[in-house]
Design an enzyme around this catalytic site. Structure first.
Site, short mmCIF file in Angstrom:
data_model
loop_
_atom_site.label_atom_id
_atom_site.label_comp_id
_atom_site.label_asym_id
_atom_site.label_seq_id
_atom_site.Cartn_x
_atom_site.Cartn_y
_atom_site.Cartn_z
CG ASP A 51 4.78 -2.11 8.34
OD1 ASP A 51 3.71 -1.57 8.68
OD2 ASP A 51 5.61 -1.56 7.58
CG ASP B 133 4.17 5.27 6.17
OD1 ASP B 133 5.05 4.84 6.95
OD2 ASP B 133 3.48 4.53 5.45
C1 GLA Z 1 5.00 0.73 5.63
C2 GLA Z 1 5.79 1.40 6.72
C3 GLA Z 1 7.05 1.98 6.16
C4 GLA Z 1 7.86 0.89 5.49
C5 GLA Z 1 7.02 0.20 4.44
C6 GLA Z 1 7.74 -1.01 3.87
O1 GLA Z 1 4.48 1.65 4.75
O2 GLA Z 1 5.02 2.37 7.37
O3 GLA Z 1 7.80 2.58 7.17
O4 GLA Z 1 8.30 -0.03 6.45
O5 GLA Z 1 5.78 -0.23 4.97
O6 GLA Z 1 6.98 -1.68 2.95
#
Ligand code: GLA
Length: 740
Positions: A480, A550
């Site tokens: 990420d 997301d």
């Molecule tokens: C980001 C990602 C999510 C998740 C969160 C965890 O927002 O896009 O899918 O992994 O971080 O903190």
């Protein structure tokens, strides 16, 4: 496929049976561009395509050479300062303060295959017969700086990939202030510009505008390719739609700050510039040093936008993505993020995994919250080891073994480039974050950005990750990147090297990926950046799939996946079924529709499976079985967009290359009273083959009927009673002509 040079007319013709690209060495020894488009016959001389001439105010490079002024010429790799007043592809600042540059032709080389780009992601070949490359060396004689322009043409694809390399062979230290990957001058401006632009949670929406005289385009300055503007631009003729007309796609294989700029001059010439964003770039090039630009990929289609996308899909899926996961079936995963966020116990995790296994899922992914003291987003980024044994009594190794004992693979979340102030890493190395001297540090999600332009920082993160990947049973990593870069300044670098930091940062990210891939070739990497803020071709070279957004709401995802498909293959788009009401938009959609959207990507789940009703679990079990049966077709088939979800209904389909099988999906958005009857006009089938729909013997049709007369949508086809946000998926299979 060939690259021909004519000594007499001084032209290079790069072509295959689909496209042609023609460059000419002009009389002033600069390079001009003659043509880029559909394949045309090769011949000795194309210089009549140059056009131009004597006009007031224009300047000329040679005495009595009134034919070509750079201002009115289609230049191949334009510079500033000698009469071309449009935006250039390169700018070089010299010790005496001058920025005047004059690149002249010096030599050329043609060879089979394609070279690797050192330290940078790029498309590749598997055999030398697949492509041919032309390298043209230019020189600025005063500075003795060389610029090598590289063009690769693939045999099978209407694609040319390009990059530029600079070598300073002179004694003077110069500064590259702009070093773009490609510039293309097209002879008219009768185009519409399409970009994939958006924001967090609504990435890669399609934006269209008519080209205007002046500057237009997209860019990023945030240190990632960004959720706001994807690194690509598409030019299409006004009459071009999905299946007819001309379209040019320009895509940058890069994950940092980029720029895709279109300039239409007052004579309606269109210049496309693509490369690293010069606004945040300054690269000292001292004697003997080299600079390599990222790769730009140019696709031409005269069969509409869909064909352009199919070309990108196949090229990126088979000649950009690498490693064993390129061709392997991607596991159907269950991720705990939306179910638990950072608050979980091992038992809760195992409970979700057990249910996932019972429903046929193959991979459990433990998301954020497993390391250090991480109970919320205020702490522990940078400490990639378990310290909270109340949460994970046997650490990651123990949990991974327990998951594997259930018969599932185990995956783990990291955010390698970030650090919280409350972390062992920050306490030990507060100077390892990007920060401008004397200025306060901006926070995002309580985190700072590590200085990945420094090899010792990257080494340290590598060592931590290597330890855990080496000891635990880890088959998948979600990488990420949850904030953009601000105060971009690297400690321990002199003032003169601060303009390098954004690019060196992304080179640091690439080098960490490369080392991990080399050490752990069996691990499947998925890239992520608060959803899809770093969904770009550069990332695909390392991570074959990316978390698309997301936003997992089925209706929003339709738009995001539809837009993403303009350039990226379905095999790259992570797509999960999540809970309702949806966390981002609060919408409730049927679980069938959530599944029917996610099936057109890399399929998975992201919710607490134990909160589903028995009826929902049955549906989930069927969805998983469907995904397992058809993932190869979905990921490797030809993708056709049919109806845009930005309008009334959405629909799309995939067809196997042998046209034996297809899957089509129809998504009703909002119900309307007294609804019109709908048909789905299928695409890409064999007109002479007979197909059966959903194995229903009463629904057998020839391909031409399904494509031209259309497939009638019955209300009963739709899930959940056919109201708002309902959908239908059709499995279409060729049968013997004698069938029924
Ligand atoms: C980001 C990602 C999510 C998740 C969160 C965890 O927002 O896009 O899918 O992994 O971080 O903190």
């Amino acid at each position: 496929m060939a690259i021909n040079y004519s000594e007499k007319s001084k032209k290079f013709h790069i072509f295959n049976d689909k496209i042609s690209y023609i460059i000419q060495i002009l009389d002033d020894n600069c390079l001009g561009n003659l043509y880029f488009g559909k394949h045309i016959h090769d011949k000795e001389d194309f210089s009549h395509l140059l056009q131009g001439g004597l006009r007031s105010l224009a300047v000329f490079h040679k005495e009595n050479y009134y034919f070509m002024s750079p201002q009115y010429t289609k230049m191949e790799y334009p510079t500033y300062g000698t009469g071309d007043y449009r935006h250039p592809a390169v700018e070089i600042k010299q010790e005496n303060g001058s920025r005047v540059v004059f690149f002249e032709y010096e030599s050329y080389k043609i060879f089979k295959g394609k070279k690797k780009l050192m330290g940078l992601p790029a498309t590749y070949v598997e055999s030398e017969q697949e492509a041919e490359t032309l390298e043209i060396t230019l020189i600025d004689k005063l500075l003795e700086v060389h610029c090598i322009l590289s063009y690769t043409i693939y045999k099978e694809y209407p694609v040319i990939t390009r990059n530029a390399r600079f070598i300073n062979n002179g004694s003077e230290n110069v500064i590259l202030e702009r070093a773009l990957s490609a510039s293309v001058d097209l002879p008219d401006a009768d185009f519409e510009l399409l970009t994939l632009s958006g924001a967090w949670s609504r990435e890669r929406h399609i934006k269209t505008s008519k080209l205007q005289q002046g500057i237009q385009g997209v860019y990023s300055k945030c240190g990632a390719s960004s959720a706001e503007h994807n690194p690509c631009v598409i030019l299409k003729r006004p009459n071009t739609d999905e299946s007819i007309g001309e379209a040019y796609g320009f895509s940058l294989v890069y994950s940092g700050n980029h720029m895709e700029q279109i300039e239409v001059d007052t004579n309606d010439l269109t210049r496309v510039l693509i490369g690293i964003n010069p606004d945040t770039f300054e690269w000292p090039l001292n004697n003997g040093e080299e600079f390599q630009t990222p790769e730009a990929v140019m696709v031409y289609s005269d069969e509409g936008l869909n064909k352009m996308s199919q070309t990108f899909h196949k090229l990126y899926r088979t000649r950009l993505v690498r490693g064993i996961w390129r061709d392997k079936a991607r596991p159907i995963l269950i991720n705990n993020w939306e179910a638990t966020e950072t608050n979980f116990t091992e038992e809760q995790i195992l409970e979700i995994a057990r249910t996932g296994k019972a429903l046929g899922m193959e991979l459990f992914v433990l998301d954020d919250g497993w390391f250090g003291k991480r109970e919320d987003d205020k702490t522990s980024l940078g400490d990639w080891y378990v310290t909270n044994f109340k949460k994970l009594p046997d650490g990651i190794n123990g949990l991974s073994q327990k998951i594997e004992a259930l018969g599932m693979k185990f995956g783990l979340w990291f955010e390698p480039e970030m650090v919280n102030k409350d972390s062992d890493l920050y306490r030990a190395h507060p100077d390892w974050v990007l920060q401008a001297p004397g200025r306060s540090l901006s926070l995002s999600r309580n985190q700072y950005v590590l200085d990945f332009s420094r090899p010792e920082v990257v080494d340290h993160i590598y060592n931590m990750m290597e330890r855990i990947l080496d000891t635990a049973h880890i088959s998948y990593v979600k990488w990420d990147m949850n904030r953009y870069i601000s105060e971009c300044y690297s400690n321990h670098k002199p003032a003169s090297r601060q303009g390098m930091v954004f690019h060196e940062y992304i080179l640091g990210v690439y080098s960490l990926y490369e080392r991990l891939i080399e050490k752990f070739p069996d691990i499947l990497f998925e890239s992520c950046s608060s959803g899809g803020a770093r969904f770009d071709p550069g990332m695909l070279y390392y991570a074959p799939q990316a978390w698309t957004s997301d936003d997992t709401d089925a209706v929003e995802r339709l738009k995001i996946q539809y837009g993403t498909s303009y350039v990226y293959p379905l095999s790259s788009m992570g797509a999960h079924v999540s809970k309702v009401p949806n966390l981002q938009v609060g919408r409730t959609t049927p679980i069938e529709t959530r599944g029917n959207v996610a099936q057109f990507g890399v399929f998975g789940y992201e919710l607490n499976l134990n909160l589903l009703s028995e009826e929902e679990k049955t549906i989930v079990g069927k969805q998983v079985a469907f995904a397992k049966e058809h993932r190869e077709l979905i990921h490797q088939g030809l993708f056709y967009r049919i109806n845009s979800p930005f309008e009334e209904v959405g629909s799309w389909m995939v067809v196997s290359e042998d046209r034996e099988k297809a899957i089509a999906a129809y998504y009703k958005l909002l119900s309307i009273p007294n609804e019109p009857w709908r048909r789905l006009y299928l695409k890409g089938l064999d007109k002479d083959k007979k197909y059966v729909i959903n194995n229903d013997k009463s629904r057998v049709y020839y391909g031409d009927e399904l494509m031209n007369a259309g497939m009638v949508i019955h209300k009963e086809d739709l899930c959940a009673g056919g109201g708002d946000f309902t959908s239908a998926v059709y499995f279409i299979k060729a049968v013997e002509k004698s069938f029924c």
